[in-house]
Design a protein around this motif. Sequence first.
Motif, mmCIF file in Angstrom:
data_model
loop_
_atom_site.group_PDB
_atom_site.id
_atom_site.type_symbol
_atom_site.label_atom_id
_atom_site.label_comp_id
_atom_site.label_asym_id
_atom_site.label_seq_id
_atom_site.Cartn_x
_atom_site.Cartn_y
_atom_site.Cartn_z
ATOM 1 N N LYS A 36 -41.757 14.181 -82.737
ATOM 2 C CA LYS A 36 -42.141 15.301 -83.622
ATOM 3 C C LYS A 36 -40.906 15.958 -84.234
ATOM 4 O O LYS A 36 -39.903 16.142 -83.534
ATOM 5 N N SER B 164 -39.103 16.084 -70.864
ATOM 6 C CA SER B 164 -37.683 15.825 -70.585
ATOM 7 C C SER B 164 -37.199 16.453 -69.282
ATOM 8 O O SER B 164 -36.508 15.819 -68.496
ATOM 9 N N GLY C 165 -39.136 13.845 -75.382
ATOM 10 C CA GLY C 165 -38.584 14.043 -76.723
ATOM 11 C C GLY C 165 -37.093 14.305 -76.696
ATOM 12 O O GLY C 165 -36.273 13.452 -77.054
ATOM 13 N N THR C 166 -36.719 15.503 -76.258
ATOM 14 C CA THR C 166 -35.328 15.966 -76.314
ATOM 15 C C THR C 166 -34.331 14.992 -75.684
ATOM 16 O O THR C 166 -33.266 14.739 -76.263
ATOM 17 N N ARG D 143 -34.466 19.752 -80.918
ATOM 18 C CA ARG D 143 -35.188 19.890 -82.182
ATOM 19 C C ARG D 143 -34.768 21.163 -82.893
ATOM 20 O O ARG D 143 -34.411 22.123 -82.286
HETATM 21 C C1 LIG Z 1 -42.748 18.551 -77.523
HETATM 22 C C2 LIG Z 1 -43.639 18.045 -76.439
HETATM 23 C C3 LIG Z 1 -43.159 17.159 -75.462
HETATM 24 C C4 LIG Z 1 -41.726 16.689 -75.378
HETATM 25 O O1 LIG Z 1 -40.917 17.717 -74.880
HETATM 26 P P1 LIG Z 1 -39.367 17.490 -74.560
HETATM 27 O O2 LIG Z 1 -39.004 18.656 -73.714
HETATM 28 O O3 LIG Z 1 -38.652 17.472 -75.865
HETATM 29 O O4 LIG Z 1 -39.230 16.193 -73.835
HETATM 30 C C5 LIG Z 1 -44.067 16.697 -74.514
HETATM 31 N N1 LIG Z 1 -45.358 17.075 -74.521
HETATM 32 C C6 LIG Z 1 -45.839 17.934 -75.422
HETATM 33 C C7 LIG Z 1 -47.276 18.320 -75.368
HETATM 34 C C8 LIG Z 1 -45.006 18.448 -76.415
HETATM 35 O O5 LIG Z 1 -45.512 19.306 -77.316
#
Ligand SMILES: *Cc1c(COP(=O)(O)O)cnc(C)c1O
Length: 221
Positions: A26, A197, A214-215, A221
Amino acid sequence: MGYIADQIKRIKETLPENVNLVAVSKTKPEEAIVEAYGAGQRIFGENKAQELKTKYENLPKDIQWHFIGHLQTNKIKYIAPFVSLIHAVDSMKLLKAINKEAKKNNRVIDCLLQFYVAEEDTKWGMDLSDAREILQSEEFIVLENVRIVGVMGMATYTDDEDQIKKEFSEIKKGFGVLKAVFFQDKSWFKELSMGMSHDYNIAIEEGSTLVRIGTTIFGNR
Ligand SMILES: *Cc1c(COP(=O)(O)O)cnc(C)c1O
Protein backbone atom coordinates in the motif's frame (compact mmCIF):
# COMPACT_ATOMS: atom_id res chain seq x y z
CA MET A 1 20.28 -7.39 -5.39
CA GLY A 2 18.18 -4.42 -4.25
CA TYR A 3 16.95 -3.79 -0.73
CA ILE A 4 13.38 -4.98 -1.34
CA ALA A 5 14.41 -8.24 -3.02
CA ASP A 6 16.90 -8.81 -0.22
CA GLN A 7 14.23 -8.36 2.46
CA ILE A 8 11.80 -10.69 0.68
CA LYS A 9 14.44 -13.43 0.51
CA ARG A 10 15.49 -12.89 4.12
CA ILE A 11 11.92 -13.03 5.48
CA LYS A 12 10.94 -16.04 3.36
CA GLU A 13 13.92 -18.00 4.68
CA THR A 14 12.65 -17.58 8.21
CA LEU A 15 8.98 -18.47 7.57
CA PRO A 16 7.76 -21.99 8.39
CA GLU A 17 6.48 -23.90 5.36
CA ASN A 18 2.80 -23.46 6.20
CA VAL A 19 3.05 -19.67 6.54
CA ASN A 20 2.54 -17.45 3.50
CA LEU A 21 3.86 -13.93 3.11
CA VAL A 22 1.54 -11.10 2.09
CA ALA A 23 3.83 -8.26 0.99
CA VAL A 24 1.92 -5.11 1.98
CA SER A 25 2.61 -2.67 -0.84
CA LYS A 26 0.00 0.00 0.00
CA THR A 27 1.14 3.53 -0.95
CA LYS A 28 4.27 2.09 -2.62
CA PRO A 29 4.99 2.62 -6.32
CA GLU A 30 4.65 -0.14 -8.91
CA GLU A 31 8.45 -0.33 -9.32
CA ALA A 32 8.72 -1.51 -5.72
CA ILE A 33 6.20 -4.29 -6.42
CA VAL A 34 8.08 -5.25 -9.58
CA GLU A 35 11.28 -5.65 -7.56
CA ALA A 36 9.53 -7.87 -5.01
CA TYR A 37 7.94 -9.84 -7.87
CA GLY A 38 11.40 -10.34 -9.35
CA ALA A 39 12.44 -11.92 -6.05
CA GLY A 40 9.60 -14.44 -6.42
CA GLN A 41 6.91 -12.71 -4.34
CA ARG A 42 3.39 -13.30 -5.71
CA ILE A 43 1.00 -12.22 -2.93
CA PHE A 44 0.56 -8.49 -2.35
CA GLY A 45 -1.70 -6.63 0.07
CA GLU A 46 -3.36 -3.26 -0.51
CA ASN A 47 -5.92 -1.26 1.45
CA LYS A 48 -7.33 1.22 -1.08
CA ALA A 49 -9.67 -0.24 -3.70
CA GLN A 50 -8.91 2.20 -6.53
CA GLU A 51 -5.16 2.06 -5.97
CA LEU A 52 -5.39 -1.72 -6.01
CA LYS A 53 -7.35 -1.71 -9.27
CA THR A 54 -4.75 0.46 -11.01
CA LYS A 55 -1.89 -1.73 -9.79
CA TYR A 56 -3.76 -4.86 -10.90
CA GLU A 57 -4.19 -3.41 -14.38
CA ASN A 58 -0.54 -2.44 -14.75
CA LEU A 59 1.24 -5.42 -13.20
CA PRO A 60 1.69 -9.15 -14.00
CA LYS A 61 -1.52 -11.16 -13.98
CA ASP A 62 -0.19 -14.01 -11.85
CA ILE A 63 -0.04 -11.74 -8.79
CA GLN A 64 -2.56 -12.67 -6.09
CA TRP A 65 -3.99 -9.44 -4.71
CA HIS A 66 -5.24 -9.37 -1.14
CA PHE A 67 -7.38 -6.55 0.20
CA ILE A 68 -6.26 -6.02 3.80
CA GLY A 69 -7.98 -2.93 5.17
CA HIS A 70 -11.46 -1.75 5.95
CA LEU A 71 -13.55 -2.12 2.78
CA GLN A 72 -16.46 0.22 2.05
CA THR A 73 -19.38 -1.39 0.28
CA ASN A 74 -19.37 1.16 -2.55
CA LYS A 75 -15.71 0.30 -3.37
CA ILE A 76 -16.13 -3.47 -3.73
CA LYS A 77 -16.88 -3.13 -7.43
CA TYR A 78 -13.32 -1.98 -8.17
CA ILE A 79 -11.74 -5.16 -6.89
CA ALA A 80 -14.44 -7.83 -7.27
CA PRO A 81 -13.29 -8.97 -10.74
CA PHE A 82 -9.86 -10.12 -9.57
CA VAL A 83 -9.22 -9.90 -5.79
CA SER A 84 -8.04 -13.24 -4.40
CA LEU A 85 -8.70 -12.69 -0.69
CA ILE A 86 -10.50 -10.02 1.36
CA HIS A 87 -8.95 -10.05 4.86
CA ALA A 88 -11.15 -7.84 6.95
CA VAL A 89 -14.85 -8.65 6.72
CA ASP A 90 -16.48 -7.21 9.82
CA SER A 91 -20.22 -7.30 9.14
CA MET A 92 -23.03 -9.23 7.51
CA LYS A 93 -23.81 -6.12 5.47
CA LEU A 94 -20.32 -6.14 3.93
CA LEU A 95 -20.46 -9.88 3.29
CA LYS A 96 -23.76 -9.50 1.43
CA ALA A 97 -22.38 -6.65 -0.63
CA ILE A 98 -19.27 -8.67 -1.54
CA ASN A 99 -21.51 -11.58 -2.51
CA LYS A 100 -23.50 -9.34 -4.84
CA GLU A 101 -20.42 -8.01 -6.65
CA ALA A 102 -18.86 -11.48 -6.82
CA LYS A 103 -22.03 -12.79 -8.43
CA LYS A 104 -21.95 -10.07 -11.10
CA ASN A 105 -18.45 -11.27 -11.93
CA ASN A 106 -19.42 -14.92 -11.84
CA ARG A 107 -16.90 -15.60 -9.07
CA VAL A 108 -16.68 -16.89 -5.53
CA ILE A 109 -14.59 -14.50 -3.43
CA ASP A 110 -12.63 -15.83 -0.47
CA CYS A 111 -12.95 -13.77 2.72
CA LEU A 112 -11.69 -13.74 6.30
CA LEU A 113 -13.74 -12.59 9.26
CA GLN A 114 -11.94 -9.89 11.24
CA PHE A 115 -11.75 -10.40 14.99
CA TYR A 116 -11.35 -7.42 17.24
CA VAL A 117 -9.07 -8.16 20.20
CA ALA A 118 -6.82 -5.11 20.56
CA GLU A 119 -7.09 -2.61 23.38
CA GLU A 120 -7.60 0.20 20.89
CA ASP A 121 -11.00 1.36 19.80
CA THR A 122 -9.86 2.58 16.38
CA LYS A 123 -9.84 -0.89 14.84
CA TRP A 124 -12.65 -2.64 13.03
CA GLY A 125 -13.85 -6.11 13.71
CA MET A 126 -16.19 -8.45 15.54
CA ASP A 127 -16.09 -10.78 18.52
CA LEU A 128 -16.70 -14.50 18.55
CA SER A 129 -20.41 -14.23 19.25
CA ASP A 130 -20.87 -11.79 16.32
CA ALA A 131 -19.06 -14.26 14.07
CA ARG A 132 -21.19 -17.17 15.27
CA GLU A 133 -24.33 -15.15 14.74
CA ILE A 134 -23.37 -14.38 11.15
CA LEU A 135 -22.34 -17.93 10.29
CA GLN A 136 -25.53 -19.49 11.61
CA SER A 137 -27.87 -16.91 10.09
CA GLU A 138 -30.29 -17.73 7.28
CA GLU A 139 -28.95 -14.68 5.47
CA PHE A 140 -25.43 -16.10 5.39
CA ILE A 141 -26.34 -19.62 4.39
CA VAL A 142 -27.85 -18.49 1.08
CA LEU A 143 -24.76 -16.55 -0.02
CA GLU A 144 -23.25 -18.56 -2.87
CA ASN A 145 -20.52 -16.21 -4.05
CA VAL A 146 -18.46 -15.75 -0.90
CA ARG A 147 -16.45 -18.35 0.97
CA ILE A 148 -15.13 -17.84 4.49
CA VAL A 149 -11.64 -19.34 4.57
CA GLY A 150 -10.51 -18.22 8.02
CA VAL A 151 -10.06 -15.26 10.32
CA MET A 152 -7.87 -12.19 10.61
CA GLY A 153 -6.88 -9.94 13.47
CA MET A 154 -4.50 -7.30 14.73
CA ALA A 155 -2.87 -7.08 18.13
CA THR A 156 -2.52 -3.86 20.09
CA TYR A 157 0.43 -1.77 18.91
CA THR A 158 2.68 -2.18 21.95
CA ASP A 159 6.12 -3.40 23.07
CA ASP A 160 4.48 -5.70 25.59
CA GLU A 161 5.10 -9.10 23.99
CA ASP A 162 2.97 -10.94 26.53
CA GLN A 163 -0.01 -8.82 25.63
CA ILE A 164 0.53 -9.34 21.90
CA LYS A 165 0.85 -13.08 22.50
CA LYS A 166 -2.34 -13.13 24.54
CA GLU A 167 -4.28 -11.29 21.84
CA PHE A 168 -3.05 -13.51 19.02
CA SER A 169 -3.86 -16.55 21.10
CA GLU A 170 -7.40 -15.22 21.56
CA ILE A 171 -7.80 -14.88 17.78
CA LYS A 172 -6.55 -18.42 17.35
CA LYS A 173 -9.00 -19.66 19.94
CA GLY A 174 -11.85 -17.98 18.05
CA PHE A 175 -10.62 -19.60 14.85
CA GLY A 176 -10.66 -22.98 16.59
CA VAL A 177 -14.22 -22.54 17.80
CA LEU A 178 -15.50 -21.53 14.35
CA LYS A 179 -13.63 -24.44 12.77
CA ALA A 180 -15.19 -26.91 15.23
CA VAL A 181 -18.73 -25.51 15.02
CA PHE A 182 -19.11 -24.51 11.37
CA PHE A 183 -16.22 -25.77 9.24
CA GLN A 184 -15.06 -29.07 10.68
CA ASP A 185 -15.14 -30.90 7.36
CA LYS A 186 -14.20 -27.86 5.23
CA SER A 187 -10.54 -28.09 4.30
CA TRP A 188 -10.55 -24.54 2.92
CA PHE A 189 -11.24 -23.01 6.33
CA LYS A 190 -7.58 -22.86 7.37
CA GLU A 191 -6.25 -19.31 7.25
CA LEU A 192 -5.22 -17.34 10.30
CA SER A 193 -4.07 -13.90 9.13
CA MET A 194 -2.04 -12.41 11.97
CA GLY A 195 1.22 -10.53 12.26
CA MET A 196 2.75 -7.36 10.81
CA SER A 197 6.32 -6.05 10.66
CA HIS A 198 6.72 -5.56 14.39
CA ASP A 199 4.92 -8.66 15.66
CA TYR A 200 4.93 -11.37 12.97
CA ASN A 201 7.35 -13.63 14.83
CA ILE A 202 4.98 -13.78 17.79
CA ALA A 203 2.05 -14.32 15.42
CA ILE A 204 3.80 -17.31 13.86
CA GLU A 205 4.41 -18.82 17.30
CA GLU A 206 0.67 -18.44 17.90
CA GLY A 207 -0.27 -20.25 14.69
CA SER A 208 -0.48 -17.61 11.95
CA THR A 209 -0.69 -18.91 8.37
CA LEU A 210 -0.59 -15.50 6.65
CA VAL A 211 1.71 -12.69 7.78
CA ARG A 212 1.09 -9.20 6.39
CA ILE A 213 4.42 -7.39 6.18
CA GLY A 214 4.92 -3.91 4.73
CA THR A 215 7.50 -1.68 6.42
CA THR A 216 10.13 -4.38 6.87
CA ILE A 217 10.05 -5.09 3.13
CA PHE A 218 9.42 -1.71 1.53
CA GLY A 219 10.62 0.74 4.19
CA ASN A 220 8.61 3.39 5.97
CA ARG A 221 5.47 4.76 4.35
C1 LIG B 1 -0.44 -1.56 6.75
C2 LIG B 1 -0.95 -2.88 7.22
C3 LIG B 1 -0.07 -3.95 7.45
C4 LIG B 1 1.43 -3.86 7.29
O1 LIG B 1 1.98 -3.15 8.36
P1 LIG B 1 3.56 -2.99 8.54
O2 LIG B 1 3.71 -2.54 9.95
O3 LIG B 1 4.01 -1.98 7.55
O4 LIG B 1 4.19 -4.32 8.30
C5 LIG B 1 -0.63 -5.16 7.85
N1 LIG B 1 -1.95 -5.31 8.02
C6 LIG B 1 -2.81 -4.31 7.83
C7 LIG B 1 -4.27 -4.54 8.05
C8 LIG B 1 -2.35 -3.06 7.43
O5 LIG B 1 -3.23 -2.06 7.25
